[in-house]
Motif scaffolding. Structure first.
Motif, PDB file in Angstrom:
ATOM      1  N   GLN A  99      46.105   2.204  13.316  1.00 43.78           N
ATOM      2  CA  GLN A  99      45.652   3.485  13.851  1.00 43.78           C
ATOM      3  C   GLN A  99      44.913   4.237  12.756  1.00 43.78           C
ATOM      4  OE1 GLN A  99      49.593   4.835  15.450  1.00 43.78           O
ATOM      5  NE2 GLN A  99      48.369   5.074  17.324  1.00 43.78           N
ATOM      6  N   LEU A 100      43.965   5.077  13.159  1.00 43.76           N
ATOM      7  CA  LEU A 100      43.115   5.756  12.174  1.00 43.76           C
ATOM      8  C   LEU A 100      43.917   6.588  11.179  1.00 43.76           C
ATOM      9  CD1 LEU A 100      39.764   6.990  13.759  1.00 43.76           C
ATOM     10  CD2 LEU A 100      40.103   5.477  11.792  1.00 43.76           C
ATOM     11  N   ARG A 101      45.064   7.126  11.633  1.00 44.16           N
ATOM     12  CA  ARG A 101      45.827   7.998  10.720  1.00 44.16           C
ATOM     13  C   ARG A 101      46.762   7.214   9.791  1.00 44.16           C
ATOM     14  NH1 ARG A 101      48.399   8.663  15.722  1.00 44.16           N
ATOM     15  NH2 ARG A 101      50.580   8.001  15.649  1.00 44.16           N
ATOM     16  N   PHE A 102      46.821   5.874   9.939  1.00 44.94           N
ATOM     17  CA  PHE A 102      47.711   5.086   9.074  1.00 44.94           C
ATOM     18  C   PHE A 102      47.261   5.136   7.613  1.00 44.94           C
ATOM     19  CE2 PHE A 102      48.536   1.154   6.748  1.00 44.94           C
ATOM     20  CZ  PHE A 102      49.915   1.145   6.751  1.00 44.94           C
ATOM     21  N   HIS A 103      48.208   5.392   6.699  1.00 41.72           N
ATOM     22  CA  HIS A 103      47.928   5.431   5.264  1.00 41.72           C
ATOM     23  C   HIS A 103      49.013   4.628   4.549  1.00 41.72           C
ATOM     24  CE1 HIS A 103      47.543   6.887   1.156  1.00 41.72           C
ATOM     25  NE2 HIS A 103      46.387   7.474   1.457  1.00 41.72           N
ATOM     26  N   SER A 104      48.621   3.614   3.801  1.00 44.48           N
ATOM     27  CA  SER A 104      49.567   2.672   3.184  1.00 44.48           C
ATOM     28  C   SER A 104      50.618   3.356   2.315  1.00 44.48           C
ATOM     29  CB  SER A 104      48.812   1.674   2.304  1.00 44.48           C
ATOM     30  OG  SER A 104      47.923   0.929   3.075  1.00 44.48           O
ATOM     31  N   ARG A 105      50.215   4.393   1.598  1.00 47.36           N
ATOM     32  CA  ARG A 105      51.173   5.045   0.707  1.00 47.36           C
ATOM     33  C   ARG A 105      51.975   6.116   1.432  1.00 47.36           C
ATOM     34  NH1 ARG A 105      50.543   9.491  -2.367  1.00 47.36           N
ATOM     35  NH2 ARG A 105      48.279   9.398  -2.192  1.00 47.36           N
TER      36      ARG A 105
END
Lengths: 244, 244
Positions: free
Chosen positions: A97-103
């Motif tokens: 999803q566009l809002r996914f951020h690994s950290r």
């Protein structure tokens, strides 16, 4: 614009860690950004679940990047594996999803630290810390159990003065020994600078009888780095998995 | 005088093969003889089950040497592992009968050749041959089955003219594929120069459809090296076990 999530593996031996910062050359982040930017035809930034230090390995690091490309996930994976050096591997690529951020979205991470108490198998020698000290695994596990839960881990880090919180939660530490290799697996919400290597260094001191079990309570109370064990060498450390 | 039998393992990457010969520097035999001679206080010669070529690895090479020493087997093993480089490991030392000879008494040997058909796990990358060719494993196994038994393997070797027998017996060849790694295990009475690497090179050509199955009969009949497949790189080859 799409957001791509990758599971990646690297042999950290010859890199200055994950993170490109200032004038630091030869980072894994830089290798990725060069190849991805070439693939996308624009400058692309990549985010990992966290930096790994110079010489630390990863088998299940997670990273994401946003870009426009006509390639599908399989083609992206093949492209990156073709152009990245042989000591870096992309194991999977998927659309997130566009809002996914690994950290920011990481819930917990598992690290493994490996110690060889005799000369190790030649084929894994670069991925273990070798020592001829002898350790009592049961004592190490007792020490490990005292670390579980939420504590201020400042004394178990190489951080200087900081205003940021040094409170972290450790969910499990499992210690096993097989064929002369001690494996310490640690899962936690997050880790301070050098925290895993200092925790394992402290557990080794306890396992050797050099430190009493009560040392751990003292380090939690006094928050003094010098009370804890040595920062073990990077070569024995591997980021194994990141949970979301 | 006692005769010591060792099982040894080495990463052959940076060595010019097992055998010390003429002016060849940096052989595994030389590394062993230097350390063992120092241990025994006299010049000692060591015999392996067979030479491995430049860059070839071993996990179960067998070697023996005779000397007078007060050290017991455990102490010999520890001494050697202490002084040998990190890419050579002595896995066991035991006393053998005085007439035991690692090469002359060997009944059969098993080699393994590993081929990665996609970019391999970073931690094993130096121990596989990487190619993006695609192979039909069943066709390879059919080719392998034709090699079993006793034949003149001259066409499957890099030997020049020789008066010595080039007849050898292959007992089994098993081919498996897992996680993008093809493993070819070959057990035989003995192997000619480059024979395993040429056999696997030929099986890959058959698996790719570049050579018909009947090519094997032709190579046996005509004994012409140029009819067989390429000599694959050394890095994928490992001596796994020697049987007595």
């Amino acid at each position: 614009m799409k957001n791509y999530k990758m599971i990646i593996s690297y042999d950290g031996t010859k890199y200055n860690g994950w993170q490109r910062q200032g004038n630091t050359q030869n980072t894994i982040q830089e290798k990725f950004e060069n190849v991805i930017s070439k693939m996308c035809g624009e400058k692309v930034e990549i985010h990992a679940s966290g930096r790994t230090d110079r010489g630390v390995h990863a088998d299940g690091q997670t990273a994401n990047f946003k870009c426009n490309t006509d390639l599908n996930c399989k083609e992206i994976k093949d492209y990156l594996n073709h152009y990245l050096p042989e000591d870096i591997l992309v194991k999977s690529v998927e659309e997130a999803q566009l809002r996914f951020h690994s950290r920011l979205n990481a819930v917990s991470k598992t690290y493994e630290y490996k110690i060889a108490t005799e000369k190790p198998d030649v084929f894994i020698r670069k991925y273990v810390f070798v020592t001829d000290r002898k350790f009592d695994i049961e004592a190490m596990q007792k020490g490990a159990d005292k670390l579980l839960g939420t504590h201020d881990f400042k004394g178990f880090s190489s951080l200087g003065k900081t205003k940021k919180s040094t409170v972290r939660t450790i969910n499990f530490i499992s210690i096993t020994e097989e064929n002369g290799i001690i494996s310490v697996k640690i899962n936690g919400s997050g880790f301070l600078y050098n925290m895993v290597r200092i925790i394992v260094g402290t557990l080794l001191d306890i396992g050797e009888g050099k430190l009493p079990l009560s040392a751990i309570d003292e380090i939690f109370e006094e928050k003094l780095r010098e009370k804890a064990g040595a920062t073990l060498p990077a070569c024995g450390l591997k980021l194994v998995e990141v949970f979301y």
